[in-house]
Design an enzyme around this catalytic site. Structure first.
Site, PDB file in Angstrom:
ATOM      1  N   HIS A 141       0.814  -1.218   0.000  1.00 28.78           N
ATOM      2  CA  HIS A 141       0.000   0.000   0.000  1.00 28.78           C
ATOM      3  C   HIS A 141       0.850   1.272   0.000  1.00 28.78           C
ATOM      4  O   HIS A 141       2.057   1.235   0.272  1.00 28.78           O
ATOM      5  CB  HIS A 141      -0.907   0.015   1.237  1.00 28.78           C
ATOM      6  CG  HIS A 141      -0.106   0.018   2.507  1.00 28.78           C
ATOM      7  ND1 HIS A 141       0.456   1.162   3.032  1.00 28.78           N
ATOM      8  CD2 HIS A 141       0.265  -0.991   3.324  1.00 28.78           C
ATOM      9  CE1 HIS A 141       1.132   0.865   4.129  1.00 28.78           C
ATOM     10  NE2 HIS A 141       1.038  -0.445   4.326  1.00 28.78           N
ATOM     11  N   GLU A 169      -2.379  -7.037   7.016  1.00 31.74           N
ATOM     12  CA  GLU A 169      -1.037  -7.109   7.590  1.00 31.74           C
ATOM     13  C   GLU A 169      -0.965  -8.147   8.711  1.00 31.74           C
ATOM     14  O   GLU A 169      -1.979  -8.462   9.364  1.00 31.74           O
ATOM     15  CB  GLU A 169      -0.623  -5.732   8.125  1.00 31.74           C
ATOM     16  CG  GLU A 169       0.804  -5.663   8.687  1.00 31.74           C
ATOM     17  CD  GLU A 169       1.881  -6.071   7.681  1.00 31.74           C
ATOM     18  OE1 GLU A 169       1.911  -7.247   7.302  1.00 31.74           O
ATOM     19  OE2 GLU A 169       2.701  -5.213   7.307  1.00 31.74           O
TER      20      GLU A 169
END
Length: 228
Positions: free
Chosen positions: A8, A82
């Site tokens: 990201h 994550e």
């Protein structure tokens, strides 16, 4: 299948070097928005049949410009979020306590999947959830799939699953915001990494800043932490 794993764009927590892994997490900085906006051009030469993003806000915001440019739906999946920091959440990545995050995560890639992040998930759980999303994409018969995920998740999963990526390589090579790791293969036949951060795998080299989860890990776990 060609699997395009994208980290990201930059977040405020990256700037502050914090282990920020909880849902929904922060949005993007102004730089992060520019990085996301540049992603369609960066991947212009890549065929993409399907686009996935994690449940964290930053991943979905990063995927949005690419989705718009390609006319694709963003498939949001929890499995590629994550690696959870557990009790280490919001610690600075350069503290002694926070170093346990990457040392534990890369131990998973070395096969010690029963280990559990302090107050968090085990390697079996973390790799298993990522595997499930990859398997879903493979079962869709898409020839090329992009997944906007996170630094530590991408590095650890690639080290665990790619036949040509040693754990020592993944620990020593960064992933900056919107860097890309490309693999080819299938869940049944295994995976081969084609490139890391835009460089053919045999030429890849480190050298950029990216917040804790994108950082190299020293031989004794002495350097800064992960890439959320």
């Amino acid at each position: 299948m060609r699997l395009i794993l994208v980290r990201h764009g930059q977040t405020p927590s990256n700037v502050e070097f914090l282990l920020d892994t909880a849902t929904p997490g922060p949005g993007l900085t102004a730089l992060g928005e520019k990085q996301a906006a540049a992603l369609p051009q960066a991947l212009a030469d890549e065929k993409i049949d399907a686009l996935y993003a994690s449940t964290l806000t930053r991943a979905q915001l990063t995927a949005a410009p690419l989705a718009a440019a390609r006319g694709l739906e963003v498939r949001v999946r929890e499995g590629i979020r994550e690696l959870s920091a557990g009790d280490l959440e919001m610690l600075r990545g350069d503290t002694k306590e926070a170093r346990a995050y990457l040392t534990t995560a890369f131990a998973w890639a070395s096969g010690e999947t029963a280990l559990r992040m302090p107050g968090g998930e085990s390697g079996t759980e973390a790799l298993g959830r990522f595997d499930a999303v990859v398997a879903e994409a493979a079962e869709s018969a898409a020839g090329a799939v992009a997944m906007v995920s996170h630094g530590a998740a991408i590095r650890v999963w690639t080290a665990a699953r790619a036949r040509n990526v040693e754990v020592s390589f993944a620990t020593g090579h960064r992933l900056d915001n919107t860097d890309v790791v490309i693999l080819e293969g299938s869940p049944e036949d295994g995976w081969t990494a084609v490139s890391w951060a835009g460089t053919p795998l045999d030429e890849a080299a480190s050298g950029r800043e990216s917040g804790p989860t994108g950082q190299p890990l020293g031989p004794a776990g002495e350097s800064a932490v992960p890439n959320e």
